[in-house]
Structure formats: C-alpha cells, structure tokens
Design an enzyme around this catalytic site. Structure first.
Site: not given
Length: 124
Positions: A39, A15
């Site tokens: 986020d 990632y």
C-alpha cells in the site's frame, strides 16, 4: 476454496469498520500470520507478516485524526474481492483507493494490495 459474494462483502466491511474504529493490532488480527500488504502498489515496500502489517497500521492510526470509511463499489470473485472505498481522515482529507484482497477459508486476509496515487487524495 471460494466464498460466496455475501461472505466476501462481510469480510470487507469488517475490515473497513476495524480500520475506522479499531486499533492497529485489531486490524492486523484480521490478517493471517504470513499475510502480505502492499500500500500503495508500486511503492517498493511489501509488508510481510502480521507484525509488519500492524506497524503499517500504527502509522495510519498515529496521524491522530478520526477515521471514517465508506464502501463505494464491491466486486467478488472466488476467494478474492476488489473494492473501491473512501477513507476520510478527520475533516482534512479523503482518499479513494481500490484494494484487492485474498482471503483464506476462515475469512482472514492473506494478501492486500491498495491501488491509489496522489490524484486520489482530496484535501477537504
């Protein structure tokens, strides 16, 4: 279902490498079709589904700066991982969020929550 620590760490590193060097579509491809992304946590917005998640990462890539990432701390558990990392946006800023991710049996991300605030952003 659970993954061993080495597998979880490899998913996290994949990632981080993709965030640093890949396109928004490449990052979104690491997520399941119905994944969720928040986020930062508490922002009031949760991105649901791969298309929405790709849109989130397009905003990050749209800044136009070179991105680099560095894994600072890693904690595995079952099918989840929590990790502290640094993301450098060119030579302009460094952000150090803590993220918590869950993974499916194939190692795709099913959910991601990023914990950070302006106090975690340093101007370089």
């Amino acid at each position: 279902m659970s993954h061993d620590a080495a597998a979880l760490e490899s998913f996290v590193k994949r990632y981080l490498d993709t965030v640093a060097g890949g396109s928004a579509a490449a990052v979104a491809a690491l997520y399941t079709d119905d994944a969720t992304l928040e986020d930062p946590v508490g922002s009031g917005e949760v991105h649901i589904g791969r298309q929405a998640i790709e849109g989130f990462y397009k905003n990050l890539a749209g800044a136009g700066a070179d991105l680099t990432t560095e894994l600072l701390q890693f904690r595995p558990g079952g099918h989840e991982a929590a990790f502290l990392f640094a993301i450098n946006v060119g030579s302009a800023m460094r952000i150090e969020p803590i993220e918590v991710m869950t993974f499916d049996a194939d190692g795709q991300i099913t959910s991601m929550k990023a914990y950070w605030s302006p106090a975690d952003v340093k101007q370089l």
